[in-house]
Motif scaffolding. Structure first.
Motif: not given
Length: 213
Positions: A94-95, A76, A72-73, A101-102, A97-98
């Protein structure tokens, strides 16, 4: 036009391992000179993000993305560096979804039908078929993709694809663009073989043009 439609327009994506950030702009210029203003900078080295940021900042016409995005980091970090798309060798909900969202267009890696369905559930437009040749090559991708043709999902085979097999992969209607490490190898970049990179980029562009008639 979505970013993945832009990738599909070129048909081949140079996959880059960048050891030094100072090589980023000469590399970008070589690819642009070869008619292929596109690159996937893999996040496999400490200088990858800095190099990606240099290209995004100083060569805005270049369609640059981040590869090997695993966390996830990193989603970004890639977005902040100016990546316009991202890819991963595997699929992590999870990645995904991140990234959504980004607002970072994301293509996860798949090698099974189960993973294709995970990508579809997440709303993916394109997936990376990786490692393309070791996983089973064209025959496996045909089998995996067949039940999902009606979904419109696109595939980006990467891993073992060469200039000699490019046409075989692009003959599959589901394949939007292949990932090519041969266009700008780590050794080419390390030795500053910019003319050779430009030549290979031009050859790839010309080949895709001929294949698509």
């Amino acid at each position: 036009m979505s970013v993945f439609h832009e990738l599909a327009r070129f048909g081949v994506v140079p996959v880059i391992v960048l050891d030094r950030a100072e090589d980023a702009l000469p590399l970008a210029d070589a690819l642009i000179a070869g008619g292929l203003p596109l690159a996937e900078i893999t996040l496999r080295t400490p200088q990858a993000l800095a190099g990606l940021a240099e290209i995004a900042r100083h060569r805005p016409a270049m369609l640059v993305g981040a590869g090997t995005v695993l966390t996830e980091d990193q989603v970004h970090e890639a977005k902040a560096a100016g990546a316009r798309f991202a890819l991963s060798p595997g699929i992590d909900p999870l990645v995904l979804t991140e990234a959504q969202g980004a607002g970072l267009p994301f293509a996860p890696g798949i090698a099974t039908a189960t993973e294709v369905q995970m990508a579809l559930r997440a709303g993916c437009e394109m997936v990376k078929f990786f490692p393309a040749v070791p996983a089973g090559g064209i025959a496996l991708l045909k089998s995996i993709a067949a039940p999902y043709v009606h979904t419109g999902l696109g595939y980006n085979p990467t891993g073992g694809v060469t200039a000699e097999t490019l046409g075989d992969w692009l003959a599959l209607p589901q394949v939007r663009a292949v990932g090519g490490t041969w266009i700008a190898t780590q050794a080419d970049i390390a030795t500053g073989a910019w003319e050779a990179i430009a030549h290979k980029a031009r050859a790839a562009v010309d080949l895709v043009t001929r294949l698509r008639g």
